[in-house]
Design a protein around this motif. Structure first.
Motif, PDB file in Angstrom:
ATOM      1  N   GLU A  63      -8.349  -2.378  -6.202  1.00  0.00           N
ATOM      2  CA  GLU A  63      -8.353  -1.094  -6.893  1.00  0.00           C
ATOM      3  C   GLU A  63      -8.783  -0.019  -5.904  1.00  0.00           C
ATOM      4  OE1 GLU A  63     -10.989  -1.928 -10.145  1.00  0.00           O
ATOM      5  OE2 GLU A  63      -9.499  -3.148 -11.176  1.00  0.00           O
ATOM      6  N   GLY A  64      -8.286   1.184  -6.113  1.00  0.00           N
ATOM      7  CA  GLY A  64      -8.678   2.298  -5.264  1.00  0.00           C
ATOM      8  C   GLY A  64      -7.814   2.478  -4.026  1.00  0.00           C
ATOM      9  N   ILE A  65      -6.702   1.766  -3.943  1.00  0.00           N
ATOM     10  CA  ILE A  65      -5.768   1.881  -2.821  1.00  0.00           C
ATOM     11  C   ILE A  65      -4.372   2.135  -3.392  1.00  0.00           C
ATOM     12  CG2 ILE A  65      -4.660   0.666  -0.883  1.00  0.00           C
ATOM     13  CD1 ILE A  65      -7.514   1.248  -0.247  1.00  0.00           C
ATOM     14  N   ASP A  66      -3.684   3.125  -2.858  1.00  0.00           N
ATOM     15  CA  ASP A  66      -2.326   3.432  -3.304  1.00  0.00           C
ATOM     16  C   ASP A  66      -1.365   2.395  -2.730  1.00  0.00           C
ATOM     17  OD1 ASP A  66       0.074   4.559  -4.114  1.00  0.00           O
ATOM     18  OD2 ASP A  66       0.028   6.142  -2.600  1.00  0.00           O
ATOM     19  N   SER A  67      -0.715   1.659  -3.614  1.00  0.00           N
ATOM     20  CA  SER A  67       0.243   0.649  -3.180  1.00  0.00           C
ATOM     21  C   SER A  67       1.653   0.972  -3.667  1.00  0.00           C
ATOM     22  CB  SER A  67      -0.171  -0.730  -3.690  1.00  0.00           C
ATOM     23  OG  SER A  67      -0.175  -0.747  -5.103  1.00  0.00           O
ATOM     24  N   SER A  68       1.858   2.210  -4.145  1.00  0.00           N
ATOM     25  CA  SER A  68       3.164   2.577  -4.698  1.00  0.00           C
ATOM     26  C   SER A  68       4.258   2.386  -3.646  1.00  0.00           C
ATOM     27  CB  SER A  68       3.132   4.026  -5.178  1.00  0.00           C
ATOM     28  OG  SER A  68       2.848   4.895  -4.097  1.00  0.00           O
ATOM     29  N   PRO A  69       5.416   1.987  -4.053  1.00  0.00           N
ATOM     30  CA  PRO A  69       5.908   1.885  -5.426  1.00  0.00           C
ATOM     31  C   PRO A  69       5.543   0.581  -6.115  1.00  0.00           C
ATOM     32  CG  PRO A  69       7.692   1.356  -3.953  1.00  0.00           C
ATOM     33  CD  PRO A  69       6.500   1.716  -3.094  1.00  0.00           C
ATOM     34  N   ALA A  70       4.855  -0.331  -5.435  1.00  0.00           N
ATOM     35  CA  ALA A  70       4.441  -1.578  -6.074  1.00  0.00           C
ATOM     36  C   ALA A  70       3.433  -1.261  -7.180  1.00  0.00           C
ATOM     37  CB  ALA A  70       3.825  -2.522  -5.042  1.00  0.00           C
ATOM     38  N   GLY A  91       2.583  -3.288   1.144  1.00  0.00           N
ATOM     39  CA  GLY A  91       3.815  -3.024   1.883  1.00  0.00           C
ATOM     40  C   GLY A  91       4.990  -3.881   1.449  1.00  0.00           C
ATOM     41  N   TRP A  92       4.779  -4.685   0.425  1.00  0.00           N
ATOM     42  CA  TRP A  92       5.826  -5.547  -0.112  1.00  0.00           C
ATOM     43  C   TRP A  92       5.850  -5.409  -1.630  1.00  0.00           C
ATOM     44  CZ3 TRP A  92       9.085  -8.491   2.834  1.00  0.00           C
ATOM     45  CH2 TRP A  92       8.703  -8.734   4.155  1.00  0.00           C
ATOM     46  N   MET A  93       6.984  -5.685  -2.221  1.00  0.00           N
ATOM     47  CA  MET A  93       7.094  -5.818  -3.667  1.00  0.00           C
ATOM     48  C   MET A  93       8.286  -6.716  -3.972  1.00  0.00           C
ATOM     49  SD  MET A  93       8.475  -2.062  -4.849  1.00  0.00           S
ATOM     50  CE  MET A  93       8.891  -2.516  -6.509  1.00  0.00           C
ATOM     51  N   THR A 103       8.348  -2.148   1.368  1.00  0.00           N
ATOM     52  CA  THR A 103       8.268  -0.792   0.820  1.00  0.00           C
ATOM     53  C   THR A 103       7.962   0.172   1.960  1.00  0.00           C
ATOM     54  OG1 THR A 103       5.883  -0.745   0.371  1.00  0.00           O
ATOM     55  CG2 THR A 103       7.289  -1.744  -1.321  1.00  0.00           C
ATOM     56  N   GLU A 104       7.910   1.460   1.642  1.00  0.00           N
ATOM     57  CA  GLU A 104       7.594   2.452   2.682  1.00  0.00           C
ATOM     58  C   GLU A 104       6.168   2.298   3.208  1.00  0.00           C
ATOM     59  OE1 GLU A 104       7.211   4.390  -1.386  1.00  0.00           O
ATOM     60  OE2 GLU A 104       8.821   3.356  -0.360  1.00  0.00           O
ATOM     61  N   LYS A 105       5.322   1.545   2.526  1.00  0.00           N
ATOM     62  CA  LYS A 105       3.948   1.303   2.989  1.00  0.00           C
ATOM     63  C   LYS A 105       3.879   0.180   4.036  1.00  0.00           C
ATOM     64  CE  LYS A 105       1.606   3.707  -0.273  1.00  0.00           C
ATOM     65  NZ  LYS A 105       1.487   5.089  -0.022  1.00  0.00           N
ATOM     66  N   PHE A 106       4.974  -0.512   4.272  1.00  0.00           N
ATOM     67  CA  PHE A 106       4.963  -1.657   5.182  1.00  0.00           C
ATOM     68  C   PHE A 106       4.407  -1.287   6.559  1.00  0.00           C
ATOM     69  CE2 PHE A 106       6.733  -4.502   8.356  1.00  0.00           C
ATOM     70  CZ  PHE A 106       6.358  -5.729   7.843  1.00  0.00           C
ATOM     71  N   ASP A 107       4.779  -0.130   7.076  1.00  0.00           N
ATOM     72  CA  ASP A 107       4.321   0.284   8.410  1.00  0.00           C
ATOM     73  C   ASP A 107       2.828   0.592   8.448  1.00  0.00           C
ATOM     74  OD1 ASP A 107       6.875  -0.026   9.416  1.00  0.00           O
ATOM     75  OD2 ASP A 107       7.407   2.076   9.136  1.00  0.00           O
ATOM     76  N   GLN A 108       2.186   0.633   7.302  1.00  0.00           N
ATOM     77  CA  GLN A 108       0.752   0.940   7.229  1.00  0.00           C
ATOM     78  C   GLN A 108      -0.095  -0.320   7.019  1.00  0.00           C
ATOM     79  OE1 GLN A 108       0.296   3.929   4.175  1.00  0.00           O
ATOM     80  NE2 GLN A 108       2.023   5.090   4.957  1.00  0.00           N
ATOM     81  N   ARG A 109       0.519  -1.479   7.154  1.00  0.00           N
ATOM     82  CA  ARG A 109      -0.223  -2.734   6.938  1.00  0.00           C
ATOM     83  C   ARG A 109      -1.397  -2.901   7.901  1.00  0.00           C
ATOM     84  NH1 ARG A 109       1.539  -7.005   3.753  1.00  0.00           N
ATOM     85  NH2 ARG A 109       0.980  -8.604   5.261  1.00  0.00           N
TER      86      ARG A 109
END
Length: 128
Positions: A63-70, A91-93, A103-109
């Motif tokens: 909780e408290g971390i943006d994981s969108s769009p997941a 970074g996955w869904m 997802t677009e968050k993958f590069d932020q892993r």
């Protein structure tokens, strides 16, 4: 960041095919320290794996971390072949066919991994 423990009774419902290894830490004595602290903090692991390669797996909702769009975020802390393994679906869904996609968050892993390590160090009082 806040981690909400998922007990063994709920593990199946939290399971996602998108969880992937973030990193493996190979430090002498680290697995026993983490196992002991997690047992004290959470009790029985989320899964019980009596084996030589993998003996514990603690799973958490983050909780408290943006994981969108997941829609949600899972973290797994386990031992694997004498290393501490940190895994997450950050970074996955899953797509409609339940196949993992980036997802677009993958590069932020890597940034997420650093946040997780920092959180675990503070919470468990163990240097990672």
């Amino acid at each position: 960041m806040q981690l909400k423990f998922i007990p063994v009774e709920e593990f199946y419902f939290a399971l996602t095919l998108a969880v992937r290894t973030l990193e493996e830490l190979d430090q002498p004595g680290l697995i026993e320290q983490v196992r002991s602290r997690l047992l004290a903090e959470c009790g029985q692991p989320s899964t019980v794996a009596p084996g030589k390669q993998n003996t514990f797996n603690y799973v958490f909702k983050v909780e408290g971390i943006d994981s969108s769009p997941a829609p949600g975020l899972i973290v797994s802390i386990s031992d694997w072949q004498d290393k501490l393994r940190l895994s997450s679906d950050y970074g996955w869904m899953l797509d409609r066919q339940r196949k993992p996609i980036r997802t677009e968050k993958f590069d932020q892993r890597s940034q997420f991994t650093q946040q997780l390590r920092s959180h675990l160090q503070q919470w468990l009082q163990i240097p990672l």
